[in-house]
Enzyme design. Structure first.
Site, short mmCIF file in Angstrom:
data_model
loop_
_atom_site.label_atom_id
_atom_site.label_comp_id
_atom_site.label_asym_id
_atom_site.label_seq_id
_atom_site.Cartn_x
_atom_site.Cartn_y
_atom_site.Cartn_z
N GLY A 47 50.00 66.73 47.96
CA GLY A 47 48.79 67.23 48.60
C GLY A 47 48.55 68.72 48.51
O GLY A 47 47.60 69.22 49.11
N TRP B 139 47.33 70.72 46.16
CA TRP B 139 46.05 71.16 45.61
C TRP B 139 44.90 70.88 46.57
O TRP B 139 44.02 71.72 46.73
CB TRP B 139 45.81 70.49 44.26
N ASP C 110 46.33 58.88 44.21
CA ASP C 110 47.69 58.93 43.68
C ASP C 110 48.33 57.56 43.86
O ASP C 110 47.95 56.80 44.76
CB ASP C 110 48.52 59.99 44.40
N ASP D 27 46.29 53.08 41.38
CA ASP D 27 46.47 53.54 40.00
C ASP D 27 45.15 54.09 39.49
O ASP D 27 44.14 53.37 39.44
CB ASP D 27 46.94 52.36 39.15
N ASP E 274 46.40 67.12 38.26
CA ASP E 274 47.79 67.59 38.16
C ASP E 274 48.70 66.39 37.90
O ASP E 274 49.87 66.41 38.25
CB ASP E 274 48.18 68.31 39.45
N LYS F 75 46.43 69.47 33.95
CA LYS F 75 47.76 69.81 33.48
C LYS F 75 47.99 69.17 32.12
O LYS F 75 47.69 67.99 31.90
CB LYS F 75 48.81 69.33 34.47
#
Length: 242
Positions: free
Chosen positions: A90, A92, A108, A124, A148, A188
Site C-alpha cells: 500500500g 504508493w 493486488d 488477479d 509497481d 516498473k
C-alpha cells in the site's frame, strides 16, 4: 599526591531514531532460514529507506520511489483519478492519498488493509473482469495508471523473465485502453532489451517517455521505472487522427 580520576569527555550514545546512523545490524539467529532469506532480512534491517518508511508510517520503502517520481512529474494532485496496479502493501496508494488524491482504485493478489478513500480489489489483474471493475470503482476513466507489479517467481530464469515481460505488456495495454487524453502512466520494468522496446512502443501513444531510476531503488537492482506523460488518446477512437 594522587590525581583525581578524570571525567569522561565523550558520553556513550543513549539512543537515536530509526533514521539515525547505526552500525550495520546482524540477526542474532539464522535458525530455519536459508542464506538468501537471511541476507534479505539483514538488508531490510540496514536499509535507510526501510528505516525512513518505518519512522514515517509508510507501509513500504517503495513509497519513496513514487515520491521521487512525482516530485519530478507532478501527476498526483487533488481531482485526478488514479489506478494502482500491484498495490500491496500500500505504499504508493498512501503517497497518492497524502498528496490529495481522493479517487483511487487499486488491485493486488494479496490482501491489503483498508486505506480510505481508496477502493481495493483482491484479485488477479490479468482476469478480464478486473479492468472493468476498477473503472467502475473509480467512477470513470483514470488520469493516471501506476504499476509497481512484479510476478511471482519460480526460480527458473527464462520462465521468470517471460512472466515479467508478460505482466508489463498486459499493464501497458490496459493503460493505453483506459487513460484519459493527456493522462500519464508509470510502470516498473527491468533493465534489458525489453525496456527499449517498451519505450519505443509508448512513444507512439504519449508525448513524453522517460526512464527513471529513483534513489530508493537499490543500486544493485535492475529495477527501473518508465514514466509516460501526455497520453495522445486511443488510436482506434472514432476521432483519432481527425
Amino acid at each position: 599526591m594522587t590525581e583525581p580520576p578524570r571525567k569522561r569527555m565523550v558520553r556513550l550514545p543513549t539512543g537515536g531514531s530509526d533514521e539515525g546512523r547505526a552500525k550495520p545490524a546482524r540477526l542474532k539467529t539464522a535458525k530455519q532460514r536459508t542464506p538468501s532469506s537471511q541476507a534479505w532480512l539483514e538488508r531490510q534491517i540496514n536499509d535507510p529507506f526501510a528505516a525512513k518508511a518505518r519512522a514515517h508510517g509508510y507501509r513500504s520503502r517503495a513509497a519513496y520511489k513514487l515520491i521521487e517520481i512525482d516530485d519530478k512529474f507532478h501527476f498526483l494532485k487533488p481531482g485526478v483519478r488514479v489506478i494502482d496496479l500491484g498495490v500491496a502493501p500500500g505504499g504508493w496508494t498512501q503517497v497518492a492519498i497524502e498528496r490529495g488524491v481522493t479517487h483511487i482504485a487499486a488491485v493486488d493478489l494479496l490482501p491489503v488493509d483498508p486505506m480510505p478513500p481508496a477502493h481495493i480489489l483482491q484479485m488477479d489483474f490479468t482476469d478480464p473482469e478486473c479492468g472493468p471493475m476498477l473503472i467502475d470503482l473509480l467512477g470513470g476513466p483514470p488520469d493516471l495508471v501506476l504499476s509497481d507489479m512484479a510476478p511471482n517467481t519460480v526460480g527458473h530464469r527464462q520462465t521468470d523473465h517471460l512472466r515479467i515481460v508478460g505482466l508489463i505488456e498486459v499493464a501497458t495495454a490496459f493503460a493505453i485502453s483506459v487513460l484519459k487524453p493527456g493522462g500519464a502512466f508509470a510502470i516498473k520494468a527491468f533493465q534489458g532489451g525489453e525496456v527499449g522496446d517498451l519505450i519505443q512502443k509508448l512513444r507512439l501513444d504519449f508525448a513524453s517517455v522517460k526512464n527513471v531510476k529513483p534513489k530508493a531503488s537499490r543500486a544493485d537492482s535492475s529495477e527501473t521505472y518508465i514514466v509516460a506523460t501526455g497520453f495522445k488518446g486511443r488510436r482506434d477512437a472514432p476521432d483519432a487522427g481527425a
